[in-house]
Enzyme design. Structure first.
Site, mmCIF file in Angstrom:
data_model
loop_
_atom_site.group_PDB
_atom_site.id
_atom_site.type_symbol
_atom_site.label_atom_id
_atom_site.label_comp_id
_atom_site.label_asym_id
_atom_site.label_seq_id
_atom_site.Cartn_x
_atom_site.Cartn_y
_atom_site.Cartn_z
ATOM 1 N N CYS A 101 0.796 -1.226 -0.132
ATOM 2 C CA CYS A 101 0.066 -0.127 -0.012
ATOM 3 C C CYS A 101 0.891 1.223 -0.009
ATOM 4 O O CYS A 101 1.904 1.218 0.662
ATOM 5 C CB CYS A 101 -0.767 -0.007 1.092
ATOM 6 N N GLU A 102 0.351 2.162 -0.776
ATOM 7 C CA GLU A 102 1.346 3.416 -0.903
ATOM 8 C C GLU A 102 1.225 4.306 0.126
ATOM 9 O O GLU A 102 1.909 5.317 0.467
ATOM 10 C CB GLU A 102 0.924 4.347 -2.312
ATOM 11 N N HIS A 103 0.241 4.179 1.212
ATOM 12 C CA HIS A 103 -0.007 4.782 2.467
ATOM 13 C C HIS A 103 1.131 4.516 3.670
ATOM 14 O O HIS A 103 1.837 5.241 4.432
ATOM 15 C CB HIS A 103 -1.283 4.800 3.192
ATOM 16 N N HIS A 104 1.411 3.233 3.709
ATOM 17 C CA HIS A 104 2.342 2.712 4.839
ATOM 18 C C HIS A 104 3.498 1.925 4.094
ATOM 19 O O HIS A 104 4.368 1.669 5.192
ATOM 20 C CB HIS A 104 1.567 1.844 5.706
ATOM 21 N N GLN A 142 -5.582 -0.679 -3.754
ATOM 22 C CA GLN A 142 -6.281 -1.813 -4.366
ATOM 23 C C GLN A 142 -7.148 -1.527 -5.491
ATOM 24 O O GLN A 142 -7.305 -1.997 -6.515
ATOM 25 C CB GLN A 142 -6.972 -2.610 -3.312
ATOM 26 N N HIS A 170 -5.159 -6.401 4.110
ATOM 27 C CA HIS A 170 -4.047 -5.398 4.034
ATOM 28 C C HIS A 170 -3.311 -5.357 5.278
ATOM 29 O O HIS A 170 -3.901 -5.296 6.372
ATOM 30 C CB HIS A 170 -4.728 -4.290 3.999
ATOM 31 N N CYS A 172 -1.580 -3.223 6.803
ATOM 32 C CA CYS A 172 -1.744 -2.090 7.630
ATOM 33 C C CYS A 172 -2.900 -2.003 8.240
ATOM 34 O O CYS A 172 -3.121 -1.000 9.135
ATOM 35 C CB CYS A 172 -1.548 -0.818 6.569
HETATM 36 N N1 LIG Z 1 -9.207 2.829 -0.441
HETATM 37 C C1 LIG Z 1 -7.832 2.265 -0.096
HETATM 38 N N2 LIG Z 1 -7.360 2.702 1.247
HETATM 39 C C2 LIG Z 1 -6.187 2.116 1.479
HETATM 40 C C3 LIG Z 1 -5.561 0.796 1.003
HETATM 41 N N3 LIG Z 1 -4.456 0.569 1.597
HETATM 42 C C4 LIG Z 1 -4.413 1.362 2.792
HETATM 43 N N4 LIG Z 1 -5.648 2.072 2.831
HETATM 44 C C5 LIG Z 1 -5.750 2.968 3.753
HETATM 45 O O1 LIG Z 1 -5.533 4.203 3.500
HETATM 46 C C6 LIG Z 1 -5.776 4.929 4.923
HETATM 47 C C7 LIG Z 1 -4.668 6.164 5.251
HETATM 48 O O2 LIG Z 1 -5.479 6.945 6.197
HETATM 49 P P1 LIG Z 1 -4.690 7.933 7.232
HETATM 50 O O3 LIG Z 1 -5.696 8.256 8.148
HETATM 51 O O4 LIG Z 1 -3.967 8.821 6.426
HETATM 52 O O5 LIG Z 1 -3.776 6.990 7.804
HETATM 53 P P2 LIG Z 1 -3.511 6.103 9.430
HETATM 54 O O6 LIG Z 1 -3.490 7.300 10.180
HETATM 55 O O7 LIG Z 1 -2.404 5.461 9.281
HETATM 56 O O8 LIG Z 1 -4.755 5.414 9.292
HETATM 57 P P3 LIG Z 1 -5.165 4.187 10.116
HETATM 58 O O9 LIG Z 1 -4.778 3.148 9.219
HETATM 59 O O10 LIG Z 1 -6.719 4.178 10.365
HETATM 60 O O11 LIG Z 1 -4.495 3.967 11.327
HETATM 61 C C8 LIG Z 1 -6.210 4.080 5.800
HETATM 62 O O12 LIG Z 1 -7.657 4.091 5.921
HETATM 63 C C9 LIG Z 1 -5.774 2.687 5.041
HETATM 64 O O13 LIG Z 1 -6.699 1.609 5.672
HETATM 65 C C10 LIG Z 1 -6.163 0.641 -0.509
HETATM 66 O O14 LIG Z 1 -5.628 -0.247 -1.063
HETATM 67 N N5 LIG Z 1 -7.285 1.249 -0.780
HETATM 68 ZN ZN LIG Z 2 -1.594 0.907 4.136
#
Ligand SMILES: Nc1nc2c(ncn2[C@@H]2O[C@H](COP(=O)(O)OP(=O)(O)OP(=O)(O)O)[C@@H](O)[C@H]2O)c(=O)[nH]1
Ligand SMILES: [Zn+2]
Length: 212
Positions: A101-104, A142, A170, A172
């Protein structure tokens, strides 16, 4: 595509496969330095025996885990398109997906199910999992992964329709954050005939026997 990832291209490397594992040594050195710092910052001792080669391993692993940037999905499909008079649905299901995932930058993994209805041409079966990998082996969400696979097949093969369903867990959401161990995310993308209920239902029935 970032050419700095690699030592120079071979002229005949159209789809990018020759490049994998021929990473630019300067880039590996630079990544090693950064991972060395990361180890220190998390409170580890990069000089201890077990970690001596870890920055280099991490550098190589990260380049491998993102090797989709080095590949050309369109060229992969084009390399094995065969004229064939077959007009029923072709389904390749249960294709393993390993992405990040690009977020984490944590893994998400599961399965992709891909179908198309040929329009004069079929594609070599192995090329479907290969293009799933091209897009999965990048930093992703995804939903985008699902759409990119659909769009690539539609634009390259020009079939009567394409259907893609992906189901993933996921890390994360399980190793950290909300800590839900069993949730599975399902995404889908369709074109052409798959936008009609009858065709979409046929596809979903064909893959449903194995949906986890
Ligand atoms: N739509 C989508 N979201 C994703 C995917 N992979 C990770 N995420 C979400 O990206 C979001 C990033 O949200 P943030 O609130 O900025 O990050 P965060 O504080 O680490 O969020 P939490 O995971 O809720 O602790 C999270 O809700 C993740 O679950 C994906 O493939 N698709
Ligand atoms: Zn993630």
């Amino acid at each position: 595509m970032d050419n700095n990832r690699h030592i120079p291209d071979r002229d005949d490397d159209i789809d990018g496969y020759e490049k994998i594992d021929r990473y630019n040594p300067d880039l590996i050195e630079s990544l090693k330095g950064h991972y060395h710092e990361v180890l220190k910052l998390i409170g580890e001792h990069p000089g201890r025996e077990g970690l001596l080669k870890t920055p280099e391993r991490m550098a190589k692993a990260m380049l491998y885990l993102t090797h989709g940037y080095d590949l050309n999905a369109e060229e992969i499909l084009k390399s094995a398109m065969f004229k064939e008079d077959y007009s029923q649905m072709v389904v390749v299901k249960d294709i393993e997906v390993y992405s990040m995932c690009e977020h984490h930058m944590l893994p998400f993994l599961g399965k992709a199910h891909v179908a198309y209805i040929p329009n004069g041409y079929v594609v070599g079966l192995s090329k479907i999992p290969r293009i799933v990998d091209v897009f999965a082996r990048r930093l992703q969400v995804q939903e985008r992964l699902t759409n990119e696979i659909r769009d690539c097949i539609q634009q390259t093969l020009n079939p009567i329709g394409v259907g893609v369903v992906i189901e993933c867990r996921h890390m994360c959401m399980s190793m950290r954050g909300v800590q839900k161990q069993n949730s599975v995310t399902t995404t889908s993308a369709f074109t052409g005939a798959f936008l009609q209920d009858k065709t979409r239902t046929e596809f979903l029935n064909l893959i449903s026997s194995r949906l986890s």
